[in-house]
Design a protein around this motif. Structure first.
Motif, PDB file in Angstrom:
ATOM      1  N   VAL A  11      -3.017  13.155 -13.795  1.00 55.41           N
ATOM      2  CA  VAL A  11      -1.626  12.730 -13.642  1.00 55.41           C
ATOM      3  C   VAL A  11      -1.581  11.488 -12.766  1.00 55.41           C
ATOM      4  O   VAL A  11      -2.131  11.481 -11.653  1.00 55.41           O
ATOM      5  CB  VAL A  11      -0.769  13.845 -13.008  1.00 55.41           C
ATOM      6  CG1 VAL A  11       0.667  13.368 -12.818  1.00 55.41           C
ATOM      7  CG2 VAL A  11      -0.794  15.098 -13.879  1.00 55.41           C
ATOM      8  N   ILE A  12      -0.962  10.437 -13.273  1.00 54.14           N
ATOM      9  CA  ILE A  12      -0.782   9.209 -12.510  1.00 54.14           C
ATOM     10  C   ILE A  12       0.578   9.260 -11.833  1.00 54.14           C
ATOM     11  O   ILE A  12       1.599   9.506 -12.482  1.00 54.14           O
ATOM     12  CB  ILE A  12      -0.870   7.961 -13.412  1.00 54.14           C
ATOM     13  CG1 ILE A  12      -2.212   7.934 -14.163  1.00 54.14           C
ATOM     14  CG2 ILE A  12      -0.693   6.688 -12.582  1.00 54.14           C
ATOM     15  CD1 ILE A  12      -3.432   7.858 -13.272  1.00 54.14           C
ATOM     16  N   MET A  13       0.585   9.047 -10.509  1.00 51.84           N
ATOM     17  CA  MET A  13       1.829   9.025  -9.738  1.00 51.84           C
ATOM     18  C   MET A  13       1.884   7.733  -8.934  1.00 51.84           C
ATOM     19  O   MET A  13       0.846   7.286  -8.432  1.00 51.84           O
ATOM     20  CB  MET A  13       1.895  10.209  -8.777  1.00 51.84           C
ATOM     21  CG  MET A  13       1.758  11.564  -9.415  1.00 51.84           C
ATOM     22  SD  MET A  13       1.716  12.856  -8.147  1.00 51.84           S
ATOM     23  CE  MET A  13       1.554  14.308  -9.180  1.00 51.84           C
ATOM     24  N   PHE A  14       3.068   7.169  -8.787  1.00 50.19           N
ATOM     25  CA  PHE A  14       3.181   5.965  -7.965  1.00 50.19           C
ATOM     26  C   PHE A  14       4.603   5.763  -7.492  1.00 50.19           C
ATOM     27  O   PHE A  14       5.546   6.339  -8.009  1.00 50.19           O
ATOM     28  CB  PHE A  14       2.650   4.725  -8.688  1.00 50.19           C
ATOM     29  CG  PHE A  14       3.257   4.469 -10.042  1.00 50.19           C
ATOM     30  CD1 PHE A  14       4.278   3.543 -10.204  1.00 50.19           C
ATOM     31  CD2 PHE A  14       2.786   5.130 -11.160  1.00 50.19           C
ATOM     32  CE1 PHE A  14       4.822   3.286 -11.450  1.00 50.19           C
ATOM     33  CE2 PHE A  14       3.323   4.883 -12.420  1.00 50.19           C
ATOM     34  CZ  PHE A  14       4.343   3.956 -12.557  1.00 50.19           C
ATOM     35  N   ASP A  15       4.739   4.914  -6.471  1.00 50.74           N
ATOM     36  CA  ASP A  15       6.014   4.702  -5.803  1.00 50.74           C
ATOM     37  C   ASP A  15       6.101   3.236  -5.393  1.00 50.74           C
ATOM     38  O   ASP A  15       5.247   2.420  -5.752  1.00 50.74           O
ATOM     39  CB  ASP A  15       6.101   5.627  -4.580  1.00 50.74           C
ATOM     40  CG  ASP A  15       7.532   6.053  -4.288  1.00 50.74           C
ATOM     41  OD1 ASP A  15       8.415   5.170  -4.293  1.00 50.74           O
ATOM     42  OD2 ASP A  15       7.763   7.248  -4.047  1.00 50.74           O
ATOM     43  N   ARG A  16       7.112   2.912  -4.616  1.00 46.09           N
ATOM     44  CA  ARG A  16       7.255   1.543  -4.100  1.00 46.09           C
ATOM     45  C   ARG A  16       6.051   1.178  -3.243  1.00 46.09           C
ATOM     46  O   ARG A  16       5.410   2.032  -2.630  1.00 46.09           O
ATOM     47  CB  ARG A  16       8.515   1.427  -3.257  1.00 46.09           C
ATOM     48  CG  ARG A  16       9.801   1.523  -4.024  1.00 46.09           C
ATOM     49  CD  ARG A  16      10.995   1.553  -3.097  1.00 46.09           C
ATOM     50  NE  ARG A  16      11.114   0.341  -2.292  1.00 46.09           N
ATOM     51  CZ  ARG A  16      12.022   0.171  -1.343  1.00 46.09           C
ATOM     52  NH1 ARG A  16      12.879   1.150  -1.068  1.00 46.09           N
ATOM     53  NH2 ARG A  16      12.095  -0.953  -0.679  1.00 46.09           N
ATOM     54  N   VAL A  17       5.783  -0.121  -3.164  1.00 46.20           N
ATOM     55  CA  VAL A  17       4.668  -0.583  -2.325  1.00 46.20           C
ATOM     56  C   VAL A  17       5.144  -1.030  -0.948  1.00 46.20           C
ATOM     57  O   VAL A  17       4.316  -1.363  -0.091  1.00 46.20           O
ATOM     58  CB  VAL A  17       3.899  -1.744  -3.001  1.00 46.20           C
ATOM     59  CG1 VAL A  17       3.285  -1.279  -4.311  1.00 46.20           C
ATOM     60  CG2 VAL A  17       4.805  -2.956  -3.234  1.00 46.20           C
ATOM     61  N   ASP A  18       6.469  -1.031  -0.713  1.00 46.05           N
ATOM     62  CA  ASP A  18       6.978  -1.561   0.552  1.00 46.05           C
ATOM     63  C   ASP A  18       7.708  -0.496   1.379  1.00 46.05           C
ATOM     64  O   ASP A  18       8.582  -0.794   2.172  1.00 46.05           O
ATOM     65  CB  ASP A  18       7.895  -2.762   0.307  1.00 46.05           C
ATOM     66  CG  ASP A  18       9.083  -2.411  -0.575  1.00 46.05           C
ATOM     67  OD1 ASP A  18       9.084  -1.321  -1.180  1.00 46.05           O
ATOM     68  OD2 ASP A  18      10.021  -3.229  -0.650  1.00 46.05           O
ATOM     69  N   PHE A  19       7.343   0.767   1.181  1.00 47.53           N
ATOM     70  CA  PHE A  19       7.895   1.850   2.004  1.00 47.53           C
ATOM     71  C   PHE A  19       7.306   1.850   3.410  1.00 47.53           C
ATOM     72  O   PHE A  19       7.842   2.445   4.326  1.00 47.53           O
ATOM     73  CB  PHE A  19       7.544   3.208   1.384  1.00 47.53           C
ATOM     74  CG  PHE A  19       8.589   3.736   0.453  1.00 47.53           C
ATOM     75  CD1 PHE A  19       9.930   3.469   0.638  1.00 47.53           C
ATOM     76  CD2 PHE A  19       8.228   4.520  -0.628  1.00 47.53           C
ATOM     77  CE1 PHE A  19      10.888   3.963  -0.221  1.00 47.53           C
ATOM     78  CE2 PHE A  19       9.176   5.030  -1.492  1.00 47.53           C
ATOM     79  CZ  PHE A  19      10.509   4.748  -1.292  1.00 47.53           C
ATOM     80  N   GLY A  20       6.142   1.226   3.561  1.00 46.91           N
ATOM     81  CA  GLY A  20       5.340   1.378   4.771  1.00 46.91           C
ATOM     82  C   GLY A  20       4.021   2.006   4.380  1.00 46.91           C
ATOM     83  O   GLY A  20       3.782   2.347   3.221  1.00 46.91           O
TER      84      GLY A  20
END
Length: 500
Positions: A11-20
């Motif tokens: 399973v590929i999961m990802f989110d924003r890169v600028d959360f910290g």
């Protein structure tokens, strides 16, 4: 924020890169590589979860994927597009292999795409529809075809946009005739993307006085396509869309001012292929905004995640809906399931996995990693187990004799072991396309109920089903599907099958 099952059960999961910075570190080699382009954040904002051993592998995504879209290409590669900031025109891809990582084409899109929807097409290309400020569509991946370098106007998206843009992440569904059904806000059209023309615009407005798309976020599924029942030369099954939840069109602006309006309890079914289609309205057991809708291997629909009040957006949801609901399309019955203990609000996800369970993860109504808010950033995943997993023995597909590469119209024989009685009278074969899930919409989700010619009993417990593959790529776009044998309402474990 984004989740996709690959045909290797990762399973590929990802989110924003600028959360910290996240708590998952990249390798020293990757850190050095990032440092050469001035990136000092050496933590992962994308991971691969191995469902077989539960291990997590950090992945490297550079551009901002915030509120982007995706599709699984015919070869099993995740093709993912758009985002915000430096990611708004990027097309990213990752293949299903042991050590693969993201690759990024910085100019993969002609125009910026933020909050767009993707749909895999019969020719293996992907149509990318809409996005904030984009009342148009284009195709990916790019090639030398003239159409790939163009952006095509879609006035319907402008016509359905209101003051708070309740038409982002439009619902897109490919029909068996090859046309695209597009729903935005409360209205819908049938669209011929090959010839760039609206085929049908006389669908009635969905009743209820609420909006259904982001940020008044509802959800949508195409109900299972039952093959082999039509009397026409080419199989064209009846096609019905099912849309649930949402919120009043002013729910977003009202929530910003501190008043959280109740979400919608209503659902609607529309037979898209009818001569004079009319919405058949129903009510869920509870209100739900930001809920996810998933097709289970049995053909039932799972409604999960979301809130009872407010809208999609930072801090704008209230009263989490903890109870999943299973909807049975054949009887229009809603069954309330046992509650989760974890609120899954804005930026949560849900996908069907091969063993018939649903992987649920995330929830972050905050603009960064924040663990002290009313609804903190949630970094866990859990599984929802439908009731059929506790209903006794499950049929077991004979993998050694299962053909995993098939062609259209091809006869298929599926051997399976069963300890149940009444095999012949209550057995079906379903094929489910793995969906790309984000913001309460599972893009490319599709279920086919195959035509069965006969079920042969070989021994007391071993049976063979003779069925037929889908006739055309319009019905089943080329690519990977999970195949299930369903007996007496209990599905087998899914087996990967590729059609081309």
């Amino acid at each position: 924020m984004h989740t996709q099952l690959l045909p290797n059960d990762r399973v590929i999961m990802f989110d924003r890169v600028d959360f910290g910075q996240s708590k998952i570190s990249l390798t020293e080699e990757k850190c050095s590589e990032l440092a050469t382009v001035g990136n000092t954040d050496c933590t992962a904002h994308s991971v691969e979860l191995n469902l077989l051993d539960r291990k997590v592998r950090p992945l490297t995504v550079l551009s901002d994927t915030w509120c982007s879209s995706g599709s699984l290409a015919p070869d099993g590669m995740l093709l993912q597009s758009g985002g915000n900031w430096n990611g708004e025109r990027v097309v990213r891809s990752i293949r299903p292999c042991a050590n693969c990582d993201w690759t990024e084409d910085q100019k993969g899109l002609v125009v910026p795409r933020w909050y767009a929807s993707n749909q895999i097409l019969p020719n293996g290309k992907v149509i990318v529809v809409g996005g904030r400020g984009q009342f148009n569509y284009e195709f990916i991946p790019k090639s030398s075809l003239p159409s790939d370098s163009k952006v095509f106007a879609l006035p319907f998206l402008l016509e359905t946009s209101d003051a708070v843009e309740n038409n982002l992440y439009p619902f897109t569904h490919l029909l068996p005739d090859g046309n695209l059904f597009i729903f935005a806000n409360t209205k819908s059209i049938l669209f011929d993307y090959v010839n760039d023309r609206v085929v049908r615009d006389d669908y009635p407005v969905m009743p209820g006085g609420v909006s259904r798309n982001y940020p008044s976020t509802g959800s949508s599924v195409l109900l299972p396509l039952k093959l082999g029942l039509s009397k026409t030369t080419v199989d064209t099954p009846d096609t019905e869309v099912f849309i649930c939840g949402g919120a009043p069109s002013n729910s977003y602006t009202t929530a910003i001012r501190g008043t959280f309006l109740p979400a919608a309890k209503s659902c609607g079914r529309l037979m898209i292929t009818a001569a004079q289609p009319q919405w058949q309205m129903e009510e869920m057991p509870m209100e739900r905004v930001m809920g996810d809708m998933l097709l289970l291997p049995t053909g039932d629909v799972l409604l999960i995640n979301g809130a009872k009040k407010g809208a999609a957006g930072w801090y704008l949801g209230r009263e989490p809906v903890l109870n999943p609901v299973i909807y049975k399309p054949e009887s229009s019955i809603y069954e309330i399931m046992e509650a989760s203990k974890i609120p899954r609000m804005y930026h949560s996800t849900a996908i069907l996995i091969a063993d018939g369970r649903v992987l649920v993860g995330g929830s972050n109504p905050n603009s960064n990693y924040n663990f002290t808010e009313m609804f903190p950033t949630e970094l866990s995943v859990e599984v929802f187990s439908p009731p059929y997993l506790s209903s006794g023995s499950r049929p077991q597909i004979n993998l050694a004799k299962l053909k995993t590469e098939i062609s259209y119209k091809e006869p298929i024989s599926i051997g399976f072991i069963s300890k149940m009685n009444e095999v012949i009278d209550n057995v079906s074969v379903t094929m489910v396309a793995p969906s790309f899930n984000t913001h309460s919409f599972s893009m490319n989700q599709r279920m086919l109920v195959l035509k069965i010619n006969q079920v042969r009993q070989v021994t007391s417990s071993y049976h063979v089903i003779d069925c037929v593959a889908p006739e055309t790529p319009n019905i089943a776009p080329p690519g990977y599907y999970l195949l299930f044998v369903v007996q007496n309402g209990v599905p087998s474990r899914g087996s990967w099958m590729h059609i081309s």
